[in-house]
Each structure stands twice: as structure tokens, then as C-alpha cells.
Design a protein around this motif. Structure first.
Motif, PDB file in Angstrom:
ATOM      1  N   GLU A 654      39.737  44.225  28.109  1.00 46.50           N
ATOM      2  CA  GLU A 654      38.440  45.610  27.388  1.00 46.50           C
ATOM      3  C   GLU A 654      39.245  46.844  28.158  1.00 46.50           C
ATOM      4  O   GLU A 654      39.880  47.337  28.585  1.00 46.50           O
ATOM      5  N   PHE A 655      38.993  47.817  27.328  1.00 46.25           N
ATOM      6  CA  PHE A 655      39.660  49.044  27.013  1.00 46.25           C
ATOM      7  C   PHE A 655      38.481  50.150  28.131  1.00 46.25           C
ATOM      8  O   PHE A 655      37.474  49.850  27.380  1.00 46.25           O
ATOM      9  N   SER A 656      38.975  50.742  28.377  1.00 49.27           N
ATOM     10  CA  SER A 656      38.155  51.921  29.442  1.00 49.27           C
ATOM     11  C   SER A 656      37.512  52.857  28.110  1.00 49.27           C
ATOM     12  O   SER A 656      37.909  52.892  26.826  1.00 49.27           O
ATOM     13  N   HIS A 657      35.968  53.192  28.950  1.00 45.46           N
ATOM     14  CA  HIS A 657      36.035  53.445  28.282  1.00 45.46           C
ATOM     15  C   HIS A 657      35.955  55.470  27.239  1.00 45.46           C
ATOM     16  O   HIS A 657      35.617  55.908  26.078  1.00 45.46           O
ATOM     17  N   ASP A 658      37.419  56.096  28.310  1.00 50.14           N
ATOM     18  CA  ASP A 658      37.961  57.121  27.312  1.00 50.14           C
ATOM     19  C   ASP A 658      38.873  55.895  26.851  1.00 50.14           C
ATOM     20  O   ASP A 658      40.068  57.048  26.826  1.00 50.14           O
ATOM     21  N   ASP A 659      39.110  55.320  26.749  1.00 51.41           N
ATOM     22  CA  ASP A 659      40.386  54.479  26.122  1.00 51.41           C
ATOM     23  C   ASP A 659      41.413  55.015  26.685  1.00 51.41           C
ATOM     24  O   ASP A 659      42.356  54.719  26.468  1.00 51.41           O
ATOM     25  N   SER A 660      41.900  54.820  27.894  1.00 50.16           N
ATOM     26  CA  SER A 660      43.040  55.748  28.448  1.00 50.16           C
ATOM     27  C   SER A 660      44.021  54.071  29.517  1.00 50.16           C
ATOM     28  O   SER A 660      45.289  54.283  29.323  1.00 50.16           O
ATOM     29  N   LEU A 662      43.664  49.624  29.019  1.00 52.35           N
ATOM     30  CA  LEU A 662      43.688  48.893  28.471  1.00 52.35           C
ATOM     31  C   LEU A 662      43.410  47.405  30.053  1.00 52.35           C
ATOM     32  O   LEU A 662      44.445  47.352  30.906  1.00 52.35           O
ATOM     33  N   LEU A 663      42.148  46.741  30.241  1.00 56.95           N
ATOM     34  CA  LEU A 663      42.363  45.973  31.486  1.00 56.95           C
ATOM     35  C   LEU A 663      42.072  44.720  31.213  1.00 56.95           C
ATOM     36  O   LEU A 663      41.666  43.821  29.531  1.00 56.95           O
ATOM     37  N   SER A 664      42.866  43.428  31.017  1.00 51.42           N
ATOM     38  CA  SER A 664      43.392  41.700  30.616  1.00 51.42           C
ATOM     39  C   SER A 664      42.859  41.490  32.122  1.00 51.42           C
ATOM     40  O   SER A 664      43.611  41.428  33.384  1.00 51.42           O
ATOM     41  N   SER A 666      43.438  36.686  33.119  1.00 44.63           N
ATOM     42  CA  SER A 666      43.736  35.381  32.994  1.00 44.63           C
ATOM     43  C   SER A 666      43.597  34.412  33.706  1.00 44.63           C
ATOM     44  O   SER A 666      43.239  34.256  34.759  1.00 44.63           O
ATOM     45  N   ARG A 667      43.904  33.247  33.450  1.00 40.08           N
ATOM     46  CA  ARG A 667      44.097  32.323  33.599  1.00 40.08           C
ATOM     47  C   ARG A 667      44.823  32.115  35.066  1.00 40.08           C
ATOM     48  O   ARG A 667      44.835  31.092  35.578  1.00 40.08           O
ATOM     49  N   ASP A 668      45.869  32.607  34.870  1.00 43.18           N
ATOM     50  CA  ASP A 668      46.562  32.586  35.875  1.00 43.18           C
ATOM     51  C   ASP A 668      46.383  33.146  37.263  1.00 43.18           C
ATOM     52  O   ASP A 668      47.113  34.074  38.465  1.00 43.18           O
ATOM     53  N   ARG A 669      44.543  34.194  37.706  1.00 43.77           N
ATOM     54  CA  ARG A 669      44.643  34.611  38.437  1.00 43.77           C
ATOM     55  C   ARG A 669      44.442  35.604  38.497  1.00 43.77           C
ATOM     56  O   ARG A 669      44.372  36.746  40.016  1.00 43.77           O
ATOM     57  N   GLN A 670      45.189  36.666  37.718  1.00 37.91           N
ATOM     58  CA  GLN A 670      45.305  38.057  37.652  1.00 37.91           C
ATOM     59  C   GLN A 670      44.810  38.681  36.848  1.00 37.91           C
ATOM     60  O   GLN A 670      44.200  38.282  36.091  1.00 37.91           O
ATOM     61  N   PHE A 671      44.399  40.542  37.443  1.00 41.22           N
ATOM     62  CA  PHE A 671      44.350  40.610  36.136  1.00 41.22           C
ATOM     63  C   PHE A 671      45.674  41.662  35.884  1.00 41.22           C
ATOM     64  O   PHE A 671      45.792  42.039  37.097  1.00 41.22           O
ATOM     65  N   ILE A 698      40.003  33.793  36.475  1.00 43.06           N
ATOM     66  CA  ILE A 698      39.650  34.738  35.715  1.00 43.06           C
ATOM     67  C   ILE A 698      38.850  34.807  34.693  1.00 43.06           C
ATOM     68  O   ILE A 698      39.696  34.806  33.041  1.00 43.06           O
ATOM     69  N   TRP A 699      37.856  34.670  34.460  1.00 42.46           N
ATOM     70  CA  TRP A 699      36.958  33.915  33.358  1.00 42.46           C
ATOM     71  C   TRP A 699      36.475  35.920  32.039  1.00 42.46           C
ATOM     72  O   TRP A 699      36.552  35.822  31.211  1.00 42.46           O
ATOM     73  N   ALA A 700      36.280  37.120  33.188  1.00 44.35           N
ATOM     74  CA  ALA A 700      34.832  37.853  32.581  1.00 44.35           C
ATOM     75  C   ALA A 700      35.327  38.865  33.839  1.00 44.35           C
ATOM     76  O   ALA A 700      36.380  39.148  34.411  1.00 44.35           O
ATOM     77  N   CYS A 701      35.433  39.959  32.762  1.00 44.18           N
ATOM     78  CA  CYS A 701      35.529  41.472  33.265  1.00 44.18           C
ATOM     79  C   CYS A 701      35.080  42.496  32.346  1.00 44.18           C
ATOM     80  O   CYS A 701      34.724  42.441  31.400  1.00 44.18           O
TER      81      CYS A 701
END
Length: 843
Positions: A654-660, A662-664, A666-671, A698-701
């Protein structure tokens, strides 16, 4: 809805449910209350054919719902007038049978009991009838080869549970029965012993069992004639023909494509009387005499009344028209039968007035070449409407609107996916909701503003089906920013596909919104794409232009008469009212404008920035090189970045609302958090933070709309809140109290920017949804420069009757242009095949 645990008060209201019907015979039941029930994955769904809206889903089953049956049924109207409480039986693939209580006036639903589990395999058919206001008899059959007969005693006062006991266990043989029907014997004395049970199945015979004076069911006879599996049976109400005694008719249908009508005539016998003799006057309409059996003091003659041939494929369902009231008190059985077949047609059969020969009086069906036929057909209680459910999980309804002559016209029905719904996304301004599913379709649901229904609110309908794909679809992203409506979707293939709204959809959207769309003139000059056609092999959708050569299709067919290209052309139409299934399935496709190549495995996640300039995509992966995130430039669709950080599949971005940023996750338990800087011809990126945040996948953000805080949700049943500091590091703000199940979906909506307040929607693996009120963590204007402590309070837990039955796949808050800050709408989708929209009122 209960008050929140916080300072305010939160109410949640159901706005819409979209769901398809399980693709199983005997799955649908239309009761005398006017409501129809059907299985939608593990849930029992109730819908109102008049409003074309699903009213609720009933949770409780742990396996797929195979069959439903109302008590009283439409045939019991003469026995149980003005009942306030109706009951619904449902059977599932794990052998469970449940009883639901429905309060008709208050529209309240309650599970009263689960029948003792005596079936070892899936329940395949239920049939039942009311003996009196307080006693019902029903039968169930299963793949385990056993047929059970049950007695249900209903409470005489509200709030008291009913009682169910097993009367009989019948085993016909090694081949299981799949069709049942229960009725009172003709000439009966009105006691519970005068019942006849018909069953049919894989041995190609109809078996009749009758209850004797002890209440036990004994074998009466077998009816032979069908040459393939028997799929449906239905008894009529007693019929009085001329001066004869009351007769009972049984209709049976089979995979041999035929329908047989059996006639049962009663004769009072005594010890010295003889059995009925054979008739000598054999005419054109006389029946072929069959078995004779005696129950008590009554002798019964069973005869083949008629053989109906007309369907070209398996006949899955036959049903007598429900009795109709005459003169305000007397009920009469119409001589009319409805049949549904895999040849995509339903037929109404009636005897001709002059000769008495049964003929096909009405034929209706689905003309779409992509359909694969009907699993069942059902009469409305008044006999003026007929309902079918098909292979695509779809409903089809026709109503007789003719005055002097019959005129059956298609009617609006609920619709939805018939497999797990993997993702949903709102249009830029919230005009519609887009969903994708493992059923390989993309669907658009929208409120139809010029239709007012319950509560003066717009009714929701499926208004378009942009994509009918050859792969299970996993993710979707709607392109934000200005310009025509576009979306990107990813499926179980290595290619992302871009679709663009045709002119026919934009004009339909005008009618749905009851206002002029701002996007109609966004097409390039001189080009107007009306719609799309499916290619011969179903691999892409080609545009249909307004000024295309009208002779091209016929020329193509003449040159290659045996080619697959002879698939009928779609006819894009502007819809002025909610469409029926036949239009949705073929005439509302969107053209595919681009394919995005690059990923090494099946696509799993997509997102678009809020400016509409960049799209990020990820795929399934077990290595760091394949797990990279690709950035695509909207318009040219060039790959402008490959972001490497994760070692396993990226599950959501998901992109932050000011688009600066990008958050991801993963199945590797990391963001991972990437800083994104756009330029004219591309974008640059930099990994600023990577953190092992949870103990499980981690399924969701989701980002805070007002700042750089974000939430992550994991299989470890926790949700954590994080904040970016100085644009270069991440710190944890708090961990919410542990949830009851794995957290699979998150969506954060802002409410008050002054105190950084918002609502976080949390969806779980068990289908339940909670709302948490979040606030603080930054200076408030009224408090000078001091940081407000970040706080999280449970606002509301959704009632399980509002929620999904299984995993919540995605949550998304609606974007309103002119929204009331107190009224919010939340969309959700799940593995239970449902798309849901809720309205949240914060007081």
C-alpha cells in the motif's frame, strides 16, 4: 449493535450482500413466506425475490451447504395459515442438519438446534411437510446410503426450542438415494401414519415407502422406467379428477433426459374385496397400470400417467406448482409442472385441455453461450414467478406479466461470486465497488440511485462483469487520478492485465448514479470503445469500436465457417435498469488495453498510488529474486523499478496517502518501507526500513490517512501500529490486545485530522470483523507542541450474523466526495464467496 467501548457510540448496519449459489442440486428452497434460501459456501443465505436483495446469511455450518428446505413448505399453506414463525432446514457436506427459526414480521433469525449427527457423509436432499401447527415430518438422505425420517415438534409459544427425534432409518441398497419427496396418502384419515415417502437415486428406480399404523415406514413398491440416475422427485397435493377419489401424482426426472408422471389412486378394500381389475377401455390418454399395494384398509394402484420428452440434457429438477387458494378458503392443485435442465432451459408442462396430453406450454432459458445449464427450478408461492439457479452460481427469474396470455419476462435477482472472493477496491469517488474472485470473474456492484427500497436507501446490484478470465484472479487495483476508469488485475498467471471502461459502462453508470458522469469525454478524439468481445480461446478481451466495419464479422464467418471465431459477438448496451444475468455474462465486458510482463510466478498483490501515476505488483515466491516488487508507470506501462527486500511472497502492499512511501508485508514475517520519488518518466526508490515485525506470516497492512503511521496484521493474532520517524526510521507505537484468530485484513480510515483520529477495521480468519478507534501520537493544535499519547480502543465487534462465515480476504473503506463524517461505508470480501458493504455510524 452494542455501544462501543470508547467514548462514542458506533452502530453498524448491513447495506449489501453479494453472493452466488453453491453449484449443487437441491440447494435452493422457496418458502410460502416469499423468501428463498440457498447455500453460499458454508452459510445459508436468505434473499427476497421481490427486492432482489440478500437479506442475511446464517452462520453455523462447518462445511459446504448442500440443501435447504422450508417448513412449512409452499404445499402446506392450507394447513398452517398465519404462522408467525417459519423454520428452515439446512444440510451440509459433513452430514450436519440444522434448524433455523425465522420470525416473519420482525425479520429475525435464530438457530434453534442441530439435528443429532447420524449421517456419516454429506446430506444431499431434504424434504418435509407439516402434519399440524406443531408437528412436522421431514426426511434426509446422504451419500452414506441411509435415508432418515425425523419428527419435529414445534413450540406453541415463542422463545421455546423445538424438539427433533429420529423415527426411522432406511437403507435401500448399496447405491445411495439423491432425491426425496414426502406426502400424505390419498384417502388418508389425517393421522401421522398416512404418509408416503418417495426416494430415487443411482439405481434408476423410484422406491415408495409408506407408514403403517405403528408409524414405521415399510416398503410399498418400486417404479421402474428411467434408464439413468433419478435426480428429482416431487409429490403433488391431492387432486380430485371428476367423480374419482382423490389422486396423488408423483413426478420424477432423470439424467436420461426424461420426465415421468406417476398416478396413485386409492381404493377402500376389505377382507373379501378383490384388488382393482385391469381396465379394458385403453384410450390415447389412459395410463399404463403399475404396482398395487395395500396399507391398512386401503389399496393403492400406481400407474404411469405420462412420459415427457423435451429436454436435450439431464433434467436436474422437477416441481409441481404450489396449491392455489380458491374462494378465499379452498386450495386447489394446479396441473402444472416446472422442470429445469442442463440444456439451459426451464419448461412448464401442462395437460392440453381437449386431449389431456401433457405438453410443453412455456420454455424459458439462458441464451449466453458461456452458460452450462440449470441445477434446479422453483415456483413462487403464487405460481406467477419461476426461479432457476445455474452452473455459474447465478440466479435466473422470470415472472408472468401477461394479462390475457402468458408473458414470462426476466426479473432482477441477487448475484455474486461462486468461489472465494480475493480482493475488492472502490472506484476513485466511490461510485461502485470492484471485486475479483477465484471464480475467474471481475464484477462491479453499485447502488442504483433511481430505485428506492427499504429505508429510503438505494438498492445495490451487480451492474457489470468487466472480465471473464481463464485463471483464478487474486488481486486488483483501480487506477486513481484523472482520466477514464481503469483497473489492473493479477491472476494465477505471470501477467498483469489492464482494463479500460467502455462507453456503454460509463453511460450505465450515469443511470445508476442518477447524475452525469465526468468521464464520458475522456476517450481519445475520434475513438469510442463501446464494449468488448471475448477472443476465440478466451485469452483476452478485444475492443468493439463505435465505427467498426459492420460487415467484418459476417465476412469472417464466411471465410472460416468451422473456426472457433464463430463465437457470437457481444452487443454492448447502455443499461437503464439493473441487468439480468444474460446481459451481465456477455454484454458488459471491458476491453483489455495492456498486458504487463515481467514476473516469474503467479501474481498475488497489486496497489496503485493516489495520484494515479504508479502501480506496484508482486507475485508468489520462495526466493529473494522472484519476490521483488515491480513498479509500472501508468499510461506507458513501462517497468520503472524493481524493489528488492523480501525473501518470500509479498502478501500486500500500500502507498502512503501522500505517495511518498510504499509499504509491503510478506510471508517472511517482515515489513519493508520504501521511499518513492516520482519523475517525469519514472520513479526512484530507496529502502528506508525493514523489520521482522511478527512471529508468523504478515497478511495485511494499512496506512493512516492523516500521516505516516501504519498497521500490520499477522497470523500470530496480533495487530501492531508503527510510525515513521524523520522519514528514515520506523518505531513501534503499540500492539493491540491479542485477537481471537489470525488477522487477515486491515483498513484504516481517518475521522478527525486535528487529533489524528480514525477507525481501523480488522478482519480475521474466522470471518469476524472488529473496529478499533485510534487517535493521538502527534501534537494537537489545542495542546501546543506536546505529543498526545497514541491510544487504541475497541469501538465495536460486528454481530456474527453480519460477518463472513470464513476468512476475511480484504477490507476497504469507501471514498466519498461529499461524505458525512458520521456515516462511513466499509466493504469486505471473504472466502465464503460473499462481498459485503456495511454502513458505520459514529455518534
Amino acid at each position: 449493535m452494542a455501544p462501543s467501548a470508547g467514548d462514542g457510540y458506533v452502530e453498524v448496519e448491513r447495506v449489501f450482500i453479494g453472493a452466488g449459489c453453491n453449484r449443487i442440486v437441491n440447494n435452493v428452497s422457496w418458502g410460502p413466506s416469499g423468501m428463498a434460501a440457498f447455500g453460499a459456501q458454508n452459510a445459508v443465505a436468505i434473499f427476497c425475490p421481490k427486492s432482489a436483495q440478500i437479506l442475511t446469511t446464517l452462520p453455523g455450518h462447518k462445511a459446504v451447504v448442500n440443501c435447504t428446505q422450508w417448513l412449512p413448505s409452499s404445499k402446506d399453506a392450507s394447513k398452517v395459515k398465519d404462522l408467525e414463525m417459519h423454520y428452515l432446514l439446512s444440510g451440509s457436506a459433513d452430514g450436519a442438519i440444522m434448524v433455523w427459526e425465522v420470525h416473519l414480521k420482525q425479520r429475525e433469525w435464530r438457530r434453534v438446534l442441530q439435528v443429532p449427527e447420524m449421517h456419516k457423509k454429506g446430506v444431499t436432499c431434504l424434504t418435509g411437510m407439516m402434519i399440524s401447527h406443531t408437528v412436522a415430518i421431514f426426511a434426509s438422505t446422504s451419500s452414506d446410503g441411509i435415508v432418515l425420517v425425523w419428527k419435529m415438534v414445534l413450540p406453541s409459544t415463542a422463545g421455546v426450542d423445538c424438539k427433533v427425534s429420529c423415527l426411522e432409518s432406511l437403507s435401500v441398497g448399496s447405491k445411495p438415494m439423491v432425491a426425496l419427496s414426502l406426502a400424505e396418502l390419498p384417502g388418508n384419515t389425517g393421522t401421522t401414519e398416512d404418509l408416503v415417502l418417495a426416494m430415487g437415486g443411482l439405481d434408476q428406480k423410484v422406491h415408495l415407502y409408506c407408514s403403517d399404523q405403528t408409524g414405521k415406514f415399510v416398503r410399498a413398491c418400486e417404479l421402474k422406467g428411467h434408464t439413468d440416475w433419478i435426480r428429482s422427485l416431487d409429490f403433488s397435493s391431492p387432486v380430485c379428477l371428476g367423480s374419482e377419489n382423490k389422486n396423488l401424482f408423483l413426478v420424477s426426472s432423470s439424467q436420461d433426459r426424461s420426465i415421468r408422471i406417476w398416478k396413485m389412486v386409492s381404493h377402500v378394500s376389505s377382507a373379501n374385496s378383490e384388488l382393482p381389475s385391469k381396465r379394458e377401455d385403453i384410450g390415447l390418454t389412459s395410463y399404463i397400470e403399475g404396482p398395487i399395494f395395500v396399507i391398512g384398509s386401503t389399496c393403492y394402484q400406481v400407474s404411469l400417467e405420462s412420459l415427457l420428452i423435451g429436454h436435450e440434457d439431464w433434467v436436474y429438477s422437477v416441481e409441481w406448482q404450489p396449491p392455489l387458494m380458491l374462494n378465499g378458503s379452498e386450495y386447489r392443485q394446479p396441473m402444472s409442472i416446472l422442470s429445469a435442465s442442463m440444456d439451459k432451459t426451464m419448461m412448464i408442462w401442462r395437460p392440453e385441455r381437449t386431449t389431456g396430453i401433457w405438453i410443453n406450454a412455456v420454455t424459458v432459458g439462458e441464451l449466453s453461450h458461456s452458460a452450462l445449464g440449470f441445477y434446479g427450478g422453483h415456483w413462487a408461492p403464487d405460481g406467477e414467478s419461476i426461479l432457476a439457479h445455474g452452473y455459474g452460481g447465478s440466479f435466473h427469474m422470470w415472472r408472468n406479466i401477461g394479462m390475457d396470455a402468458e408473458n414470462w419476462q426476466p426479473q432482477k435477482v441477487p448475484s455474486g461470486h461462486f468461489a472465494s472472493v480475493s480482493d475488492v477496491a472502490w472506484a476513485r469517488s466511490g461510485e461502485y465497488l470492484l471485486s475479483v474472485s477465484y471464480d475467474q470473474t471481475t464484477r462491479i456492484f453499485a447502488p442504483w440511485r433511481n430505485e428506492i427500497w427499504l429505508g429510503n436507501k438505494a438498492s445495490w446490484h451487480e451492474i457489470a462483469r468487466p472480465q471473464v478470465h481463464g485463471h483464478d484472479i487474486n488481486c486488483v487495483a483501480i487506477i486513481q487520478g484523472t482520466g477514464n476508469h481503469r483497473f489492473v488485475c493479477g491472476a494465477d498467471e505471470k501477467v498483469a492485465r489492464v482494463f479500460e471502461a467502455p462507453l456503454s459502462f460509463l453511460q450505465t453508470l450515469n443511470h445508476a448514479n442518477f447524475q452525469k458522469s465526468s468521464c464520458i469525454n475522456d476517450f481519445p478524439e475520434g475513438v469510442q470503445i463501446l464494449g468488448a468481445n471475448m477472443s476465440a480461446l478466451g485469452l483476452s478481451q478485444k475492443p468493439i469500436y463505435a465505427h467498426a466495419d459492420s460487415e467484418a464479422p459476417s465476412r469472417l464467418h464466411n471465410d472460416m465457417p468451422d473456426s472457433l471465431e464463430t463465437i457470437p459477438d457481444a452487443v454492448p448496451t447502455v443499461l437503464t435498469e439493473p441487468p439480468v444475468e444474460e446481459k451481465l455474462a456477455w454484454h458488459t465486458l471491458w476491453p483489455e488495453s495492456h498486458k504487463l510482463y515481467g514476473h516469474g510466478n503467479e501474481l498475488l498483490s497489486l496497489c496503485c498510488d493516489h495520484e494515479g501515476k504508479l502501480v506496484a505488483s508482486s507475485c508468489k515466491s520462495q526466493s529473494a529474486t522472484v519476490a521483488e516488487i515491480w513498479l509500472w508507470l501508468v499510461g506507458s506501462w513501462k517497468a520503472v523499478g524493481r524493489l528488492q527486500s523480501h525473501s518470500l511472497t509479498v502478501t500486500q502492499m500500500e502507498f502512503s496517502h501522500d505517495d511518498s512511501f510504499l509499504l509491503s508485508v510478506s510471508r517472511d514475517r517482515q515489513f519493508s518501507v520504501f521511499s518513492i520519488k516520482k519523475s517525469g518518466e519514472g520513479a526512484s526508490h530507496q529502502l528506508i526500513a525493514k523489520h521482522e515485525a511478527h512471529k508468523r506470516i504478515i497478511w495485511a497492512c494499512s496506512w493512516n490517512p492523516f500521516g505516516h503511521e501504519f498497521a500490520t496484521g499477522s497470523r500470530d493474532k496480533t495487530v501492531k501500529i508503527w510510525a515513521i520517524e524523520n522519514g528514515s526510521s520506523v518505531k513501534q507505537l503499540m500492539t493491540l490486545p491479542q485477537f481471537r484468530d489470525s488477522v487477515t485484513a486491515l483498513s484504516w480510515v481517518g475521522r478527525d485530522p486535528a487529533c489524528n483520529a480514525g477507525l481501523l477495521a480488522v478482519g480475521m480468519d474466522n470471518g469476524l470483523i472488529e473496529l478499533w478507534s485510534l487517535s493521538g501520537g502527534r501534537p494537537a493544535t489545542a495542546c501546543g507542541s506536546e505529543l498526545l499519547p497514541f491510544s487504541a480502543v475497541l469501538a465495536v465487534r460486528f454481530d456474527p450474523f453480519l460477518c463472513h462465515i470464513s476468512t476475511v480476504r480484504r477490507l476497504a473503506w469507501r471514498n466519498f466526495d461529499d461524505s458525512d463524517s458520521r456515516a462511513l461505508q466499509l466493504a469486505s470480501c471473504g472466502a465464503d464467496h460473499c462481498v459485503r458493504v456495511f454502513e458505520v455510524h459514529c455518534r
